[in-house]
Design a protein around this motif. Structure first.
Motif, mmCIF file in Angstrom:
data_model
loop_
_atom_site.group_PDB
_atom_site.id
_atom_site.type_symbol
_atom_site.label_atom_id
_atom_site.label_comp_id
_atom_site.label_asym_id
_atom_site.label_seq_id
_atom_site.Cartn_x
_atom_site.Cartn_y
_atom_site.Cartn_z
ATOM 1 N N ASP A 30 0.802 -1.218 0.000
ATOM 2 C CA ASP A 30 0.000 0.000 0.000
ATOM 3 C C ASP A 30 0.841 1.277 0.000
ATOM 4 O OD1 ASP A 30 -1.158 -0.431 3.469
ATOM 5 O OD2 ASP A 30 0.834 -0.378 2.572
ATOM 6 N N ASP A 31 2.130 1.157 -0.280
ATOM 7 C CA ASP A 31 2.963 2.331 -0.521
ATOM 8 C C ASP A 31 3.026 2.683 -2.000
ATOM 9 O OD1 ASP A 31 5.666 2.177 1.968
ATOM 10 O OD2 ASP A 31 3.579 2.873 2.068
ATOM 11 N N TYR A 32 2.479 1.794 -2.847
ATOM 12 C CA TYR A 32 2.714 1.908 -4.272
ATOM 13 C C TYR A 32 1.415 2.002 -5.076
ATOM 14 C CZ TYR A 32 7.444 0.387 -3.192
ATOM 15 O OH TYR A 32 8.711 0.308 -2.694
ATOM 16 N N ALA A 33 1.436 2.882 -6.068
ATOM 17 C CA ALA A 33 0.374 2.846 -7.071
ATOM 18 C C ALA A 33 0.578 1.594 -7.922
ATOM 19 C CB ALA A 33 0.420 4.085 -7.950
ATOM 20 N N ILE A 34 -0.531 1.023 -8.362
ATOM 21 C CA ILE A 34 -0.496 -0.173 -9.210
ATOM 22 C C ILE A 34 -1.234 0.125 -10.501
ATOM 23 C CG2 ILE A 34 -1.111 -2.610 -9.407
ATOM 24 C CD1 ILE A 34 0.850 -2.199 -7.181
ATOM 25 N N ALA A 35 -0.656 -0.287 -11.589
ATOM 26 C CA ALA A 35 -1.270 -0.016 -12.893
ATOM 27 C C ALA A 35 -1.312 -1.265 -13.754
ATOM 28 C CB ALA A 35 -0.510 1.087 -13.617
ATOM 29 N N TRP A 36 -2.194 -1.223 -14.707
ATOM 30 C CA TRP A 36 -2.277 -2.255 -15.746
ATOM 31 C C TRP A 36 -1.837 -1.651 -17.070
ATOM 32 C CZ3 TRP A 36 -3.257 -7.337 -15.094
ATOM 33 C CH2 TRP A 36 -3.833 -7.729 -13.883
ATOM 34 N N PHE A 37 -1.042 -2.427 -17.790
ATOM 35 C CA PHE A 37 -0.591 -2.065 -19.119
ATOM 36 C C PHE A 37 -0.956 -3.198 -20.063
ATOM 37 C CE2 PHE A 37 2.007 1.650 -18.196
ATOM 38 C CZ PHE A 37 2.158 1.536 -16.824
ATOM 39 N N SER A 49 -4.827 1.429 -17.053
ATOM 40 C CA SER A 49 -5.490 1.963 -15.874
ATOM 41 C C SER A 49 -4.528 1.941 -14.703
ATOM 42 C CB SER A 49 -6.733 1.121 -15.550
ATOM 43 O OG SER A 49 -7.426 1.642 -14.439
ATOM 44 N N CYS A 50 -4.773 2.841 -13.739
ATOM 45 C CA CYS A 50 -3.926 2.929 -12.557
ATOM 46 C C CYS A 50 -4.791 3.216 -11.342
ATOM 47 C CB CYS A 50 -2.892 4.035 -12.738
ATOM 48 S SG CYS A 50 -1.954 4.438 -11.254
ATOM 49 N N ALA A 51 -4.406 2.626 -10.220
ATOM 50 C CA ALA A 51 -5.044 2.940 -8.944
ATOM 51 C C ALA A 51 -3.984 3.479 -7.993
ATOM 52 C CB ALA A 51 -5.696 1.689 -8.355
ATOM 53 N N SER A 52 -4.275 4.574 -7.333
ATOM 54 C CA SER A 52 -3.333 5.147 -6.379
ATOM 55 C C SER A 52 -3.135 4.200 -5.207
ATOM 56 C CB SER A 52 -3.848 6.501 -5.892
ATOM 57 O OG SER A 52 -5.078 6.326 -5.186
ATOM 58 N N TRP A 53 -2.228 4.550 -4.307
ATOM 59 C CA TRP A 53 -1.862 3.635 -3.226
ATOM 60 C C TRP A 53 -3.050 3.202 -2.393
ATOM 61 C CZ3 TRP A 53 -2.626 4.816 1.922
ATOM 62 C CH2 TRP A 53 -2.983 6.145 2.198
ATOM 63 N N ARG A 100 7.209 3.421 -8.146
ATOM 64 C CA ARG A 100 8.391 3.571 -7.289
ATOM 65 C C ARG A 100 8.045 4.231 -5.965
ATOM 66 N NH1 ARG A 100 12.590 2.726 -11.151
ATOM 67 N NH2 ARG A 100 11.718 2.813 -13.262
ATOM 68 N N GLY A 101 6.757 4.220 -5.613
ATOM 69 C CA GLY A 101 6.353 4.801 -4.347
ATOM 70 C C GLY A 101 6.454 6.309 -4.367
ATOM 71 N N PRO A 102 6.775 6.915 -3.243
ATOM 72 C CA PRO A 102 6.827 8.383 -3.147
ATOM 73 C C PRO A 102 7.811 9.029 -4.115
ATOM 74 C CG PRO A 102 6.808 7.384 -0.974
ATOM 75 C CD PRO A 102 7.000 6.263 -1.956
ATOM 76 N N SER A 103 8.780 8.288 -4.595
ATOM 77 C CA SER A 103 9.774 8.871 -5.504
ATOM 78 C C SER A 103 9.366 8.753 -6.961
ATOM 79 C CB SER A 103 11.131 8.192 -5.298
ATOM 80 O OG SER A 103 11.054 6.818 -5.601
ATOM 81 N N SER A 104 8.153 8.259 -7.215
ATOM 82 C CA SER A 104 7.707 8.086 -8.595
ATOM 83 C C SER A 104 7.552 9.429 -9.297
ATOM 84 C CB SER A 104 6.371 7.347 -8.620
ATOM 85 O OG SER A 104 6.491 6.065 -8.065
ATOM 86 N N VAL A 105 7.932 9.444 -10.568
ATOM 87 C CA VAL A 105 7.764 10.637 -11.388
ATOM 88 C C VAL A 105 7.171 10.230 -12.723
ATOM 89 C CG1 VAL A 105 9.636 11.920 -10.297
ATOM 90 C CG2 VAL A 105 10.142 10.460 -12.247
ATOM 91 N N GLY A 106 6.543 11.208 -13.370
ATOM 92 C CA GLY A 106 6.004 10.952 -14.690
ATOM 93 C C GLY A 106 4.542 10.600 -14.659
ATOM 94 N N SER A 107 3.988 10.433 -15.845
ATOM 95 C CA SER A 107 2.563 10.122 -16.000
ATOM 96 C C SER A 107 2.221 8.783 -15.348
ATOM 97 C CB SER A 107 2.209 10.076 -17.485
ATOM 98 O OG SER A 107 0.951 9.473 -17.682
ATOM 99 N N VAL A 108 1.052 8.720 -14.758
ATOM 100 C CA VAL A 108 0.653 7.486 -14.082
ATOM 101 C C VAL A 108 0.408 6.353 -15.063
ATOM 102 C CG1 VAL A 108 -0.326 8.655 -12.078
ATOM 103 C CG2 VAL A 108 -1.775 8.184 -14.057
ATOM 104 N N LEU A 109 0.280 6.658 -16.346
ATOM 105 C CA LEU A 109 0.077 5.616 -17.347
ATOM 106 C C LEU A 109 1.300 5.457 -18.254
ATOM 107 C CD1 LEU A 109 -3.680 6.109 -18.347
ATOM 108 C CD2 LEU A 109 -2.672 4.469 -16.746
ATOM 109 N N SER A 110 2.424 5.950 -17.795
ATOM 110 C CA SER A 110 3.672 5.766 -18.535
ATOM 111 C C SER A 110 4.466 4.608 -17.956
ATOM 112 C CB SER A 110 4.514 7.031 -18.462
ATOM 113 O OG SER A 110 5.823 6.780 -18.955
ATOM 114 N N PRO A 111 4.877 3.659 -18.786
ATOM 115 C CA PRO A 111 5.655 2.521 -18.266
ATOM 116 C C PRO A 111 6.915 2.949 -17.512
ATOM 117 C CG PRO A 111 4.950 2.078 -20.513
ATOM 118 C CD PRO A 111 4.612 3.515 -20.231
#
Length: 127
Positions: A30-37, A49-53, A100-111
């Motif tokens: 639950d520290d990480y956003a999870i997405a489907w590609f 699609s992406c779901a926040s933490w 990458r948790g709190p250090s994530s950068v970029g679009s939530v739908l970008s690999p």
């Protein structure tokens, strides 16, 4: 050891439904956003699609809005993707990924934002 495992893919007729599941271990889920590609043969991997933490914020590609629904259960450590009204263009390998948790950068739908990936589950929609 980090593990991300997808399940639920299969063959379905156009207009049908599938539910994909993603389970993960080896990190604080639950520290990480999870997405489907997804990735079709000969095409680039695209964010679906992406779901926040905490699951309160969800994001969808325009091509799946109104048809796909993402949800997560942080107790069970599962993220699901309910796919309805499937089309032949939804065919592809579907991957689950954690960012990458709190250090994530970029679009939530970008690999590029995502660090942990599963092996994928195949979805084939016949027309």
């Amino acid at each position: 050891q980090v593990q991300v495992v997808e399940s639920g893919g299969g063959l379905v007729q156009a207009g049908g439904s599938l539910r994909l599941s993603c389970t993960a271990s080896g990190f604080i889920f639950d520290d990480y956003a999870i997405a489907w590609f997804r990735q079709a043969p000969g095409q680039e991997r695209e964010g679906v699609s992406c779901a926040s933490w905490n699951g309160r914020d969800t994001y969808y590609a325009d091509s799946v809005k109104g048809r796909f629904t993402i949800s997560r259960d942080n107790v069970k450590k599962i993220v699901s993707l309910q796919m309805n009204s499937l089309k032949s263009e939804d065919t592809g390998m579907y991957y689950c990924a954690a960012d990458r948790g709190p250090s994530s950068v970029g679009s939530v739908l970008s690999p590029a934002r995502y660090n942990y990936w599963g092996q994928g589950t195949q979805v084939t929609v016949s027309s």
